[in-house]
Write an enzyme that holds these catalytic residues in place. Sequence first.
Site, mmCIF file in Angstrom:
data_model
loop_
_atom_site.group_PDB
_atom_site.id
_atom_site.type_symbol
_atom_site.label_atom_id
_atom_site.label_comp_id
_atom_site.label_asym_id
_atom_site.label_seq_id
_atom_site.Cartn_x
_atom_site.Cartn_y
_atom_site.Cartn_z
ATOM 1 N N GLY A 1 -5.303 -8.653 -10.299
ATOM 2 C CA GLY A 1 -4.999 -10.076 -10.269
ATOM 3 C C GLY A 1 -5.951 -10.876 -11.144
ATOM 4 O O GLY A 1 -5.541 -11.814 -11.836
ATOM 5 N N THR A 2 -7.204 -10.492 -11.136
ATOM 6 C CA THR A 2 -8.204 -11.206 -11.937
ATOM 7 C C THR A 2 -7.874 -11.111 -13.420
ATOM 8 O O THR A 2 -7.973 -12.090 -14.153
ATOM 9 C CB THR A 2 -9.612 -10.632 -11.658
ATOM 10 O OG1 THR A 2 -9.893 -10.800 -10.271
ATOM 11 C CG2 THR A 2 -10.667 -11.341 -12.476
ATOM 12 N N ASN B 1 -6.359 -18.083 -0.446
ATOM 13 C CA ASN B 1 -6.771 -16.826 0.187
ATOM 14 C C ASN B 1 -7.569 -17.026 1.471
ATOM 15 O O ASN B 1 -7.515 -16.212 2.375
ATOM 16 C CB ASN B 1 -7.585 -15.984 -0.808
ATOM 17 C CG ASN B 1 -8.675 -16.784 -1.481
ATOM 18 O OD1 ASN B 1 -8.450 -17.877 -2.000
ATOM 19 N ND2 ASN B 1 -9.884 -16.260 -1.475
ATOM 20 N N GLN C 1 -1.887 -14.177 -3.276
ATOM 21 C CA GLN C 1 -1.741 -14.163 -1.819
ATOM 22 C C GLN C 1 -0.317 -14.476 -1.379
ATOM 23 O O GLN C 1 0.063 -14.167 -0.248
ATOM 24 C CB GLN C 1 -2.693 -15.192 -1.182
ATOM 25 C CG GLN C 1 -4.162 -14.879 -1.364
ATOM 26 C CD GLN C 1 -4.609 -13.644 -0.599
ATOM 27 O OE1 GLN C 1 -3.919 -13.146 0.298
ATOM 28 N NE2 GLN C 1 -5.761 -13.105 -0.964
ATOM 29 N N SER D 1 -1.007 -9.271 -7.487
ATOM 30 C CA SER D 1 -1.953 -8.153 -7.400
ATOM 31 C C SER D 1 -1.421 -7.083 -6.462
ATOM 32 O O SER D 1 -0.887 -7.386 -5.396
ATOM 33 C CB SER D 1 -3.292 -8.694 -6.872
ATOM 34 O OG SER D 1 -4.117 -7.623 -6.471
ATOM 35 N N HIS E 1 -3.007 -4.603 -4.668
ATOM 36 C CA HIS E 1 -3.656 -4.227 -3.408
ATOM 37 C C HIS E 1 -3.548 -5.285 -2.321
ATOM 38 O O HIS E 1 -3.999 -5.063 -1.205
ATOM 39 C CB HIS E 1 -5.117 -3.813 -3.645
ATOM 40 C CG HIS E 1 -6.061 -4.938 -3.880
ATOM 41 N ND1 HIS E 1 -7.006 -5.304 -2.952
ATOM 42 C CD2 HIS E 1 -6.212 -5.776 -4.925
ATOM 43 C CE1 HIS E 1 -7.711 -6.329 -3.434
ATOM 44 N NE2 HIS E 1 -7.248 -6.622 -4.620
ATOM 45 N N THR F 1 -3.146 2.175 -22.809
ATOM 46 C CA THR F 1 -2.178 3.117 -22.250
ATOM 47 C C THR F 1 -1.857 2.752 -20.808
ATOM 48 O O THR F 1 -2.751 2.435 -20.027
ATOM 49 C CB THR F 1 -2.739 4.549 -22.328
ATOM 50 O OG1 THR F 1 -3.006 4.835 -23.704
ATOM 51 C CG2 THR F 1 -1.762 5.561 -21.770
ATOM 52 N N CYS G 1 -23.986 -16.507 4.997
ATOM 53 C CA CYS G 1 -24.620 -15.196 5.109
ATOM 54 C C CYS G 1 -23.705 -14.057 4.680
ATOM 55 O O CYS G 1 -24.173 -12.977 4.364
ATOM 56 C CB CYS G 1 -25.073 -14.951 6.538
ATOM 57 S SG CYS G 1 -26.526 -15.906 6.953
#
Lengths: 284, 386
Positions: free
Chosen positions: B71-72, B150, B178, B198, B200, B236, B324
């Site tokens: 996707g990126t 997302n 998404q 994307s 995955h 390819t 975090c």
Amino acid sequence: MWEYTDRVMDHFRNPRNVGMIDKPDGVGEVGSLACGDALKLMFKLDKGGRIVDVKFQTFGCASAIASSSALTEIIKGMTLEEAQKVTNQDIARYLGGLPEQKMHCSVMGQEALDAAIENYRTGKTDKKILAGKVVCNCFGVTEEEIERVVRENGLSTVEQVTNYTKAGGGCGKCKDDIAQIIERVRVERLAAERKAGGQAAPRRLTVIEKIRLIEQTIDREIRPLLKNDGGDIELIDVEGNCVKVALRGMCAGCQVAKFTLKDVVEVKLREFVASDLVVEEVKE
Amino acid sequence: MKTVYLDNNATTAIAPEVREAMEPFFRDMWGNPSSMHTFGGQVRKHIEQARQQVAALINADPSEIIFTSCGTESDNAAIRGAAEVIGPRVNVITSRVEHPAVLGPCRYLSERGHRAFEVGVDAAGQIDQVQLGEFLREGSAVVSLMWANNETGVVFPIAEISGMVKAAGGIFHTDAVQAVGKLITDVRAVPVDMLSLSGHKLHAPKGIGALYIRKGTRVKPFMLGGHQEDNRRAGTENVPYIVGLGVACELARAHRADEFVRMATLRDRLQSGLLASCPDTRVNGDVHHRLPNTLNISFEFIEGESILYMLSDVGIAASSGSACTSGSLEPSHVLRAMGVPFTAVHGSVRFSLSRYTTEADVDYVLAKIPPIVSRLRAISPFVRKQ
């Protein structure tokens, strides 16, 4: 996921000394909801002036909770004089280490302890004693705090300071200021070391101490300089006062490597380890 | 221990059908599709079949689909490729809540002489259309706005905003990574010029994506050095993964009629259950325009990483917008852009379901969370005194 030690996970899952104390002798509070972590620490002294009970409450990540729990276990039974000597490194060590980016959790513990002792002695209940200039506005970190962690933990990069205090981790505008503080502490330390060296001959290093110090100096002082030019260095051996190193990367086969060896590596090692060292390059 | 995976907006399990379809291409059918012999020739038609399957899911023509590595890459290729065609100085418009895969290239362009604009969102995470209009009046632009977010699952009114962009003469790209497979994403019904998806995120493996480019849209290729994908993406072809993506899209299309409703029902069950059992809890994002699989919820006074570790201890996988867990010290830029208070951002948890999520999974989560929340609140200094 972070690589936490089993000790960290144990203190996170089963934190010791959680809660409050009725009529505590000292209370310290640091951090805030906005910062993402906060710790409230309180203790009670017995007649002999020892910490007989200590409790904490923490808002924060797993390592913040574990650091608080560890701190309470460390200081229980100590006098305030003893407790005051506890550093963030003691907390990290007690937990078997913390990830670099989480060192600020141990610093928070040390600061809360200081605040609680200050509260006991002066009755002040400031959430944080903002002595000196605020350097990082995002996280409200002062010059004094940064100087202290740099000094006590031997930090040499801005990134390390961010890991230990959060300073510089927000908008990043204060990074130059932090770099200046690091440089200032470094210069002060060198001056102090020289002065000490002039007055009394430094204790002779054992062989192991010497090798460790050489490695440390290479890691902290020399390698970063060489990396700037795409090079690297490896310590091969130490025989008496002769330090054998191999130059890697762009340094290997570089025309000015000879000068690098004498002007950078040898100068730094003499400055930080011993003035009689000689550096030799090992070619493979 | 029972495991419940509710982090499907991060990545999804590979569907068994996808894995099976890919297998022969690791064993016998390893030829290069560009070759002039049977080894390669027999492979080419599978790529074209996959292209049809991907096209069918978004109602595009197969010729409008190019395969990418992720996707990126699709986002980079679309935004930078379109900007390069228009000229040395263009306006690049995006939103403050985009994925880094879009914000990255937009900021990159702004550092190289282009002008970048970031549209804000309201408290529900909905795009500020008035501000978008103002930015569009600044001159012709490449615009990249996500179909669905997302972190919160908030769905932008793509038909309206793509219409605004086209009326202003701009090029419109949407990051639909998404949205595809969780919503109807019909490129004939909305005037998008380019769309990223994307593998995955829809039960194909990582390492495969696609970019839809509407016929007639001019884009400079991002990858150079080969004639593949009709000269639009050199390199390819990643044959097994392309085949896998095709099957994943076929499955998504077959399931969509009932899955959208089923997932939304389960998600709503999770949401109302948590709101009922945990006080001082709030849902983040526009609940009326949201992906059927996503729930972003904040537990006040406690911190996301601690929640995630405790959930992980009981086999539940989710994610958080807390500082975090982000690897930096800054909490979620999406929740901050919505003006969600810091307190709630740090305690935010995202649950994202998939077609493999069951009612038993949701009930398990509903049983496990309240004790975790009260345990962490018992440690927290901020909890309101009863």
